[in-house]
Design a protein around this motif. Structure first.
Motif, PDB file in Angstrom:
ATOM      1  N   MET A   1       0.851  -1.191   0.000  1.00 11.23           N
ATOM      2  CA  MET A   1       0.000   0.000   0.000  1.00 11.23           C
ATOM      3  C   MET A   1       0.887   1.242   0.000  1.00 11.23           C
ATOM      4  O   MET A   1       1.796   1.362   0.826  1.00 11.23           O
ATOM      5  CB  MET A   1      -0.926  -0.004   1.234  1.00 11.23           C
ATOM      6  CG  MET A   1      -1.886   1.172   1.273  1.00 11.23           C
ATOM      7  SD  MET A   1      -3.010   1.093   2.685  1.00 11.23           S
ATOM      8  CE  MET A   1      -3.942  -0.399   2.265  1.00 11.23           C
ATOM      9  N   ARG A   2       0.622   2.178  -0.923  1.00  8.02           N
ATOM     10  CA  ARG A   2       1.507   3.330  -1.107  1.00  8.02           C
ATOM     11  C   ARG A   2       1.087   4.558  -0.294  1.00  8.02           C
ATOM     12  O   ARG A   2       1.816   5.534  -0.252  1.00  8.02           O
ATOM     13  CB  ARG A   2       1.578   3.690  -2.584  1.00  8.02           C
ATOM     14  CG  ARG A   2       2.202   2.584  -3.454  1.00  8.02           C
ATOM     15  CD  ARG A   2       2.417   3.091  -4.858  1.00  8.02           C
ATOM     16  NE  ARG A   2       1.146   3.407  -5.519  1.00  8.02           N
ATOM     17  CZ  ARG A   2       1.039   4.078  -6.656  1.00  8.02           C
ATOM     18  NH1 ARG A   2       2.131   4.539  -7.254  1.00  8.02           N
ATOM     19  NH2 ARG A   2      -0.145   4.318  -7.200  1.00  8.02           N
ATOM     20  N   ILE A   3      -0.095   4.532   0.317  1.00 13.15           N
ATOM     21  CA  ILE A   3      -0.512   5.655   1.159  1.00 13.15           C
ATOM     22  C   ILE A   3      -0.746   5.151   2.573  1.00 13.15           C
ATOM     23  O   ILE A   3      -0.981   3.960   2.796  1.00 13.15           O
ATOM     24  CB  ILE A   3      -1.795   6.330   0.620  1.00 13.15           C
ATOM     25  CG1 ILE A   3      -2.978   5.362   0.646  1.00 13.15           C
ATOM     26  CG2 ILE A   3      -1.572   6.858  -0.779  1.00 13.15           C
ATOM     27  CD1 ILE A   3      -4.297   6.018   0.234  1.00 13.15           C
ATOM     28  N   ASN A   4      -0.672   6.062   3.547  1.00  9.84           N
ATOM     29  CA  ASN A   4      -0.884   5.666   4.936  1.00  9.84           C
ATOM     30  C   ASN A   4      -1.737   6.710   5.654  1.00  9.84           C
ATOM     31  O   ASN A   4      -2.000   7.806   5.132  1.00  9.84           O
ATOM     32  CB  ASN A   4       0.456   5.462   5.655  1.00  9.84           C
ATOM     33  CG  ASN A   4       1.343   6.693   5.597  1.00  9.84           C
ATOM     34  OD1 ASN A   4       0.924   7.783   5.987  1.00  9.84           O
ATOM     35  ND2 ASN A   4       2.583   6.513   5.110  1.00  9.84           N
ATOM     36  N   LEU A   5      -2.161   6.360   6.868  1.00  9.40           N
ATOM     37  CA  LEU A   5      -3.061   7.228   7.616  1.00  9.40           C
ATOM     38  C   LEU A   5      -2.408   8.562   7.969  1.00  9.40           C
ATOM     39  O   LEU A   5      -3.071   9.598   8.006  1.00  9.40           O
ATOM     40  CB  LEU A   5      -3.534   6.523   8.893  1.00  9.40           C
ATOM     41  CG  LEU A   5      -4.483   5.338   8.691  1.00  9.40           C
ATOM     42  CD1 LEU A   5      -4.780   4.672  10.030  1.00  9.40           C
ATOM     43  CD2 LEU A   5      -5.791   5.801   8.036  1.00  9.40           C
ATOM     44  N   ALA A  33       8.578  18.450   7.010  1.00  9.08           N
ATOM     45  CA  ALA A  33       7.993  17.113   7.148  1.00  9.08           C
ATOM     46  C   ALA A  33       6.572  17.089   6.601  1.00  9.08           C
ATOM     47  O   ALA A  33       6.148  16.110   5.961  1.00  9.08           O
ATOM     48  CB  ALA A  33       8.007  16.683   8.614  1.00  9.08           C
ATOM     49  N   THR A  34       5.827  18.172   6.834  1.00 16.74           N
ATOM     50  CA  THR A  34       4.459  18.253   6.330  1.00 16.74           C
ATOM     51  C   THR A  34       4.443  18.308   4.806  1.00 16.74           C
ATOM     52  O   THR A  34       3.669  17.606   4.151  1.00 16.74           O
ATOM     53  CB  THR A  34       3.763  19.496   6.908  1.00 16.74           C
ATOM     54  OG1 THR A  34       3.853  19.469   8.333  1.00 16.74           O
ATOM     55  CG2 THR A  34       2.304  19.540   6.514  1.00 16.74           C
ATOM     56  N   SER A  35       5.318  19.114   4.235  1.00 18.17           N
ATOM     57  CA  SER A  35       5.399  19.206   2.773  1.00 18.17           C
ATOM     58  C   SER A  35       5.822  17.880   2.163  1.00 18.17           C
ATOM     59  O   SER A  35       5.299  17.469   1.107  1.00 18.17           O
ATOM     60  CB  SER A  35       6.386  20.299   2.374  1.00 18.17           C
ATOM     61  OG  SER A  35       5.937  21.569   2.772  1.00 18.17           O
ATOM     62  N   ALA A  36       6.760  17.196   2.817  1.00 17.15           N
ATOM     63  CA  ALA A  36       7.224  15.909   2.298  1.00 17.15           C
ATOM     64  C   ALA A  36       6.096  14.883   2.290  1.00 17.15           C
ATOM     65  O   ALA A  36       5.947  14.118   1.320  1.00 17.15           O
ATOM     66  CB  ALA A  36       8.400  15.401   3.133  1.00 17.15           C
ATOM     67  N   ALA A  37       5.281  14.865   3.358  1.00 17.56           N
ATOM     68  CA  ALA A  37       4.163  13.917   3.420  1.00 17.56           C
ATOM     69  C   ALA A  37       3.143  14.207   2.323  1.00 17.56           C
ATOM     70  O   ALA A  37       2.605  13.286   1.692  1.00 17.56           O
ATOM     71  CB  ALA A  37       3.506  13.976   4.790  1.00 17.56           C
ATOM     72  N   LEU A  38       2.877  15.499   2.077  1.00 18.20           N
ATOM     73  CA  LEU A  38       1.945  15.854   1.013  1.00 18.20           C
ATOM     74  C   LEU A  38       2.499  15.441  -0.347  1.00 18.20           C
ATOM     75  O   LEU A  38       1.777  14.884  -1.180  1.00 18.20           O
ATOM     76  CB  LEU A  38       1.665  17.353   1.035  1.00 18.20           C
ATOM     77  CG  LEU A  38       0.809  17.883  -0.115  1.00 18.20           C
ATOM     78  CD1 LEU A  38      -0.558  17.222  -0.141  1.00 18.20           C
ATOM     79  CD2 LEU A  38       0.661  19.410  -0.026  1.00 18.20           C
ATOM     80  N   ASN A  39       3.785  15.678  -0.571  1.00 17.18           N
ATOM     81  CA  ASN A  39       4.396  15.289  -1.848  1.00 17.18           C
ATOM     82  C   ASN A  39       4.337  13.784  -2.055  1.00 17.18           C
ATOM     83  O   ASN A  39       4.080  13.301  -3.166  1.00 17.18           O
ATOM     84  CB  ASN A  39       5.850  15.766  -1.902  1.00 17.18           C
ATOM     85  CG  ASN A  39       5.955  17.279  -2.009  1.00 17.18           C
ATOM     86  OD1 ASN A  39       5.043  17.932  -2.491  1.00 17.18           O
ATOM     87  ND2 ASN A  39       7.073  17.825  -1.558  1.00 17.18           N
ATOM     88  N   GLU A  40       4.561  13.022  -0.971  1.00 18.11           N
ATOM     89  CA  GLU A  40       4.489  11.561  -1.062  1.00 18.11           C
ATOM     90  C   GLU A  40       3.080  11.107  -1.411  1.00 18.11           C
ATOM     91  O   GLU A  40       2.889  10.185  -2.222  1.00 18.11           O
ATOM     92  CB  GLU A  40       4.938  10.939   0.263  1.00 18.11           C
ATOM     93  CG  GLU A  40       6.426  11.111   0.558  1.00 18.11           C
ATOM     94  CD  GLU A  40       6.763  10.730   1.987  1.00 18.11           C
ATOM     95  OE1 GLU A  40       5.848  10.295   2.713  1.00 18.11           O
ATOM     96  OE2 GLU A  40       7.944  10.874   2.379  1.00 18.11           O
ATOM     97  N   LEU A  41       2.080  11.731  -0.786  1.00 18.19           N
ATOM     98  CA  LEU A  41       0.692  11.356  -1.060  1.00 18.19           C
ATOM     99  C   LEU A  41       0.328  11.688  -2.497  1.00 18.19           C
ATOM    100  O   LEU A  41      -0.278  10.856  -3.205  1.00 18.19           O
ATOM    101  CB  LEU A  41      -0.236  12.085  -0.082  1.00 18.19           C
ATOM    102  CG  LEU A  41      -1.737  11.844  -0.259  1.00 18.19           C
ATOM    103  CD1 LEU A  41      -2.080  10.366  -0.068  1.00 18.19           C
ATOM    104  CD2 LEU A  41      -2.540  12.696   0.731  1.00 18.19           C
ATOM    105  N   GLU A  42       0.684  12.880  -2.961  1.00 16.82           N
ATOM    106  CA  GLU A  42       0.362  13.257  -4.334  1.00 16.82           C
ATOM    107  C   GLU A  42       1.101  12.361  -5.330  1.00 16.82           C
ATOM    108  O   GLU A  42       0.539  11.988  -6.373  1.00 16.82           O
ATOM    109  CB  GLU A  42       0.723  14.727  -4.560  1.00 16.82           C
ATOM    110  CG  GLU A  42      -0.193  15.697  -3.820  1.00 16.82           C
ATOM    111  CD  GLU A  42       0.144  17.151  -4.071  1.00 16.82           C
ATOM    112  OE1 GLU A  42      -0.780  17.986  -4.088  1.00 16.82           O
ATOM    113  OE2 GLU A  42       1.347  17.451  -4.253  1.00 16.82           O
ATOM    114  N   SER A  43       2.337  11.970  -5.016  1.00 17.86           N
ATOM    115  CA  SER A  43       3.080  11.082  -5.895  1.00 17.86           C
ATOM    116  C   SER A  43       2.438   9.704  -5.948  1.00 17.86           C
ATOM    117  O   SER A  43       2.325   9.090  -7.018  1.00 17.86           O
ATOM    118  CB  SER A  43       4.528  10.978  -5.401  1.00 17.86           C
ATOM    119  OG  SER A  43       5.260  10.061  -6.185  1.00 17.86           O
TER     120      SER A  43
END
Length: 317
Positions: A1-5, A33-43
């Motif tokens: 799974m590529r996304i997490n809670l 850290a917040t920007s990185a999590a958003l980038n990971e989710l969008e990716s």
């Protein structure tokens, strides 16, 4: 799974706060850290979720589609945690309650006060807006429960009839109608009315109560809060239909007067609303029970006032 809670939690926080900096502060995370999590989710999803408007992040179509599903997943995760908590621990938490302005200003403080005495560990955040806005926030799991002044029309919500509120037609003591023993239907139809904005539960219910008898209000002015309406009435400008609870202080001081008319008693029903898939945690059930107790007390008071009211103070002839 590529996304997490955690990514979904950060996505929802950015939606509420409008920037990664503010969302990071709310979640005790750094902006990076917040920007990185958003980038990971969008990716992971292969799409942008926000439009960049100046320094603000605004949900785009993809973000709007994701938001209710993300909120529901976070709600389900919270349900799992709550189901394994001991009873005392389950109450030592925070509730997110939404209410319309009349309820939030005149009823919720009493409920919160009662809970502080019986359940001091429970923390309650109160989001105040008009009824339509509160219903949308409940539908998107942004708040746990709502208290609104009009029936709810969203199919994903459950509306429980709650409290009966007495409405009265009032004017400032200097208004020409305030000095009359009785006011006719024709005078009410032609009067200058001050009403809340569209989307307000008070506006919807006032129109429902009045138009069935008056059919048309020829001169209406829109004012954005009950407090502003009352202060304008006190200047001798216009008439309005407001909750007796709201105008009680200005009636007692003589700045406002009720208008006796051929209309029957005007009552409306408040509602408790929640999402159909919302888990009723012990803390939420405790709040709902406090709301029901407040309704019982209000009914007792209302019946007592009705029984003791003099003919001149009644809204009926």
């Amino acid at each position: 799974m590529r996304i997490n809670l955690r990514q979904l939690q950060i996505f929802c926080a950015i939606t509420r706060c409008g920037s990664t900096t503010s969302a990071g502060s709310a979640l005790a995370l750094s902006q990076s850290a917040t920007s990185a999590a958003l980038n990971e989710l969008e990716s992971a999803l292969g799409t942008r979720l926000f439009d960049r408007v100046g320094k603000r992040l605004v949900l785009n179509d993809s973000g709007q589609a994701l938001l209710p599903r993300a909120m529901k997943m976070l709600e389900n995760a919270q349900q799992i945690e709550d189901s394994f908590l001991l009873p005392d621990a389950a109450l030592n938490a925070r509730l997110r309650i939404g209410s319309s302005s009349t309820i939030g200003n005149y009823f919720v403080p009493q409920i919160v006060g009662a809970l502080r005495g019986s359940t001091p560990q429970l923390r309650i955040d109160v989001d105040i807006g008009n009824s339509a806005l509160i219903a949308r926030k409940v539908a998107q799991f942004e708040i746990d429960m709502g208290l609104i002044e009009a029936p709810c029309h969203l199919p994903e919500l459950i509306a429980e009839p709650w409290l009966v509120d007495e409405m009265v037609i009032v004017a400032g003591c200097a208004h020409p109608l305030a000095g009359q023993e009785h006011v006719s239907l024709g005078q009410l139809q032609s009067a200058e009315w001050l009403l809340r904005e569209q989307g307000s539960g008070t506006r919807e219910e006032v129109e429902h109560l009045l138009l069935r008898h008056l059919h048309d209000l020829q001169d209406m002015r829109q004012v954005g809060s009950s407090e502003a309406i009352m202060r304008t009435l006190a200047q001798g400008i216009g008439i309005s239909c407001l909750s007796r609870r709201v105008v009680a202080d200005l009636l007692a001081s003589g700045q406002l007067r009720t208008l006796a008319s051929p209309l029957p008693p005007l009552n409306r029903r408040f509602f408790m609303i929640r999402h159909r898939d919302k888990f009723i945690s012990p803390r939420l059930e405790r709040f709902r029970e406090a709301c029901r107790q407040a309704a019982d007390q209000a009914d007792t008071l209302r019946h007592g006032l009705s029984h003791n009211a003099s003919p001149t103070s009644s809204s009926a002839p």
